[in-house]
Design an enzyme around this catalytic site. Sequence first.
Site, PDB file in Angstrom:
ATOM      1  N   ASP A  69      -9.777  10.430   9.270  1.00  0.00           N
ATOM      2  CA  ASP A  69      -9.792   9.951   7.890  1.00  0.00           C
ATOM      3  C   ASP A  69     -10.522   8.615   7.796  1.00  0.00           C
ATOM      4  O   ASP A  69      -9.979   7.621   7.325  1.00  0.00           O
ATOM      5  CB  ASP A  69      -8.359   9.853   7.361  1.00  0.00           C
ATOM      6  CG  ASP A  69      -8.300   9.937   5.836  1.00  0.00           C
ATOM      7  OD1 ASP A  69      -9.349  10.222   5.217  1.00  0.00           O
ATOM      8  OD2 ASP A  69      -7.210   9.726   5.266  1.00  0.00           O
ATOM      9  N   GLY A  79       0.818  -1.211   0.000  1.00  0.00           N
ATOM     10  CA  GLY A  79       0.000   0.000   0.000  1.00  0.00           C
ATOM     11  C   GLY A  79       0.849   1.257   0.000  1.00  0.00           C
ATOM     12  O   GLY A  79       2.048   1.218   0.267  1.00  0.00           O
ATOM     13  N   PHE A 100       1.932   9.435   3.737  1.00  0.00           N
ATOM     14  CA  PHE A 100       3.133   9.434   4.569  1.00  0.00           C
ATOM     15  C   PHE A 100       4.259   8.602   3.971  1.00  0.00           C
ATOM     16  O   PHE A 100       5.381   8.709   4.386  1.00  0.00           O
ATOM     17  CB  PHE A 100       2.770   8.831   5.929  1.00  0.00           C
ATOM     18  CG  PHE A 100       2.216   7.457   5.741  1.00  0.00           C
ATOM     19  CD1 PHE A 100       0.865   7.288   5.519  1.00  0.00           C
ATOM     20  CD2 PHE A 100       3.050   6.360   5.688  1.00  0.00           C
ATOM     21  CE1 PHE A 100       0.362   6.020   5.272  1.00  0.00           C
ATOM     22  CE2 PHE A 100       2.541   5.108   5.437  1.00  0.00           C
ATOM     23  CZ  PHE A 100       1.201   4.940   5.222  1.00  0.00           C
ATOM     24  N   GLY A 101       3.949   7.671   3.038  1.00  0.00           N
ATOM     25  CA  GLY A 101       4.985   6.780   2.524  1.00  0.00           C
ATOM     26  C   GLY A 101       4.407   5.446   2.100  1.00  0.00           C
ATOM     27  O   GLY A 101       3.249   5.363   1.698  1.00  0.00           O
TER      28      GLY A 101
END
Length: 793
Positions: free
Chosen positions: A633, A507, A511-512
């Site tokens: 979120d 995934g 953020f990364g």
Amino acid sequence: MARSRCTAGLVLVLAITAATLSLTFCSLEEGVALHNMMTKWNVNIPSWTPGSDPCDGWELILCTNGRVTSLNLTLAGISGELPEEIGVLTELETLDLSENDFRGSFPDSLANCQKLRVLDVQECNWNVPFPSVFLKLSNLEYLSAASSGLSGRLPEEFYAMKSLKYIYLGNNTQLTGNLESFTLMSNLVNLTVWSIKFDDYVLPEKLSTLKNLQYFNCHDCNLHGGLPESYGDLTNLIEFNVRRNYLTGGIPESFKKLTKMENFRVDTNSLLGPFPNWMFSAWPKLSSLYISRNQFYGTPYNISYLETRFNLTSRFKILRWDCNYLEGNQPCGNAGGNNCSIETVANTVGEVVEILKFAFNPNCYDDVPTDIISQVGYCNAHTLTCDAFYNEVVNQKVCPACPSSQTLAAGSTVDSGCLCHAKGSDSGSGFPVNAVVGLVVGLSSLFIIILGLVIWKRRKHFSFFDIFSNKEDAFDEEWEMPASVHRFSVEELARITEDFNDSHIIGHGGFGKVYAGTLDDGRMVAIKRASAGSLQGVKEFRNEVTLLSRLHHRHLVRLEGFCAEKEFQVLVYEFMKKGNLATHLYGDHAKFGEKTKLGSPLPWYKRLEIAYGVAQGLEYLHSFADPPVIHRDVKPSNILLDEHMMAKLADFGISKESPELDTHISTRPAGTAGYLDPEYFLRRQLTTASDVYAYGVVLLELVTGQVAIDHTRDDEYNLVEWAKKRFRTAGIISIIDPSIADDYSKDAFTQITELALRCSSFSKNERPTMKEVLAILDPMTANYDLGYFFEEK
Ligand SMILES: *[C@@H]1O[C@H](CO)[C@@H](O)[C@H](O)[C@H]1NC(C)=O
Ligand SMILES: *[C@@H]1O[C@H](CO)[C@@H](O)[C@H](O)[C@H]1NC(C)=O
Ligand SMILES: *[C@@H]1O[C@H](CO)[C@@H](O)[C@H](O)[C@H]1NC(C)=O
Ligand SMILES: *[C@@H]1O[C@H](CO)[C@@H](O)[C@H](O)[C@H]1NC(C)=O
Ligand SMILES: *[C@@H]1O[C@H](CO)[C@@H](O)[C@H](O)[C@H]1NC(C)=O
Ligand SMILES: *[C@@H]1O[C@H](CO)[C@@H](O)[C@H](O)[C@H]1NC(C)=O
């Protein structure tokens, strides 16, 4: 000036006609003042329309008898000064300006607000000396100005404000004052002044005259000396917090009289004495006890005795006595460390969750061969080893060294707790004997510390440099690494992901990247590595790890550990075998407006089950702490499913906290389009109600199988609007996901849709809380046996 105009109007109109008219006249003038203030702040509060009566439905305002009596602007996203128009609101009783970007000085006109009882200006950026206009508010009972950048000395007149009962001035590190002078405020109930450096440097005996005092908090106040005997007279005390000072001496006998004590916090001082087992019986309401990092000795009651005699697990929220010189056996047995502390307790919805309640290690327990190593660093105030402490202090009655810059008070002994004074404050004649003892002891323990470090280094493969560099030291002073998570090394993570090879990627996020890997014990984990652009400060990252490690719930993805080394900031989570909900609803390449469904659609009862699970996870986040943890979120791609198809929320945390604060420089959205609380645009803040909104959208997706934003959908691309219109006119049949359409419970799905639409109401006041959501879902799911669901697939 403004005030007299209004009063004149009042008299004039009263003379002519009925009182109601005159009152309207005044509140209209107040409306003009409020509207002017709003214009100066450059914010838009839609209901504050010029020319209308503020008592007629303006937000953030309360009126009594047609006059504004409360103005509550907390978290309103305001940046600027407090304009002098505030002085027009002469009937104001409550003014809350907290948590905004207010700055600068307070206008003199504030003194017109003579009825003010509650003034909250905390968490703003005033950055001014203590405002002298506050001194004129002679009816003020509640003053909160914590974390607001106040500086300089508290003026002498301040202590003469006898009306004050509740004072919150904590975290104004530039502020000074005199602690003893607070004795003049004889009505004080709450005194919260932590981090202020007072010039008396000690806990003043006279404070004991504040008979109504219930809460006292002066942690990090740079206090020396002892706990005064006289405080035994503060019999209304509920909370006493003096952690992280330089206090010495023992806990006075007289404290047994403080029978209302609930929260006693004296950790990280140099108190010395036998372990105060008497607290358990003398203070029947005690529920938080922190006496870590002091010099208590002797044997605490054992766990089984505490449990049977004092209902340990149900009574205590926190119980900590780590880093003392305590004897007896390790409370949690040999293998446990602090782990018998991981308590399973039932939360508000009857869920069993794990919470870290207790910490007892390290100490000088009999069944631990030597604990020198673990004391180095973590118990850094300790200068003596266990053996030295018991030989010299307990047996030979020699006082240990005083904290630096302090000397032993004349006549003080081990039995009286080895009270020390700040140098100069005591008539220390000649050279104190104990300084010599302290020096010798200090030197020998330095040798032992170095020896310990060498052994430690060998054991843990730490480089010697790392230990001193203090940068990533697991035991450093500032950070108590959470006991429940594992600290992974970069080498270990690189090995199980083949050097973060792309083939392991499962995934991506803002953020990364997220990698999958298998630990040596066979468990699969998901490894989230922050990209170079989204690295946080060391402190922020630690705060996040600490927070996440405390959140344990069966519907939250579990944090297994973390890694913080050089440019690596990695969070390691349990691996969720069945992927995310978006994939199950919309297919493998789920994107907005793109649907390629999987072969077998989720059956309706499974959807209900997922909705229920997510609701429980969210409710836990919202009720876990104060302030609540906001997910920020909530959306199907952040709802993961384990091998039993049980739903767990992912990607919650605090790292997304900052973007909404300033709209002008914010580039990152706070959340995802389609799920974002519409009130966010009004107030620029996310609340628990924002999560409820997003949850409502997810419910609609479960019912309809439609994505949240779909530009190809009829006339309405926003799912909430689309579903609302159709459902209200043509019922559930017009919106239900066609793939379950011939096999679903009409009643359940009608109810869920109604709930979903309430959750995604435009106004946050109309949305239910997650607790209320659960109360509605509860009876709907009660009919289904969970075991049955788990056998699916
Ligand atoms: C202001 O409103 C917030 C919530 O909107 C509330 O928590 C707070 O207590 C209010 N302040 C006062 C002083 O009543
Ligand atoms: C203390 O104040 C600073 C800045 O004023 C703020 O960043 C910090 O969060 C505050 N700490 C607490 C615990 O409120
Ligand atoms: C007094 O302080 C305690 C602890 O901070 C808090 O729980 C309580 O609500 C406060 N009371 C008032 C009236 O501010
Ligand atoms: C715990 O303490 C009680 C009372 O002092 C004692 O009777 C009991 O044997 C102790 N239990 C253990 C396991 O040490
Ligand atoms: C412990 O709990 C039991 C049952 O809940 C109660 O009857 C008893 O009074 C409690 N004892 C103490 C010391 O709180
Ligand atoms: C505590 O110990 C138990 C049993 O050894 C273990 O299963 C559990 O994972 C441990 N918990 C933590 C948070 O270390």
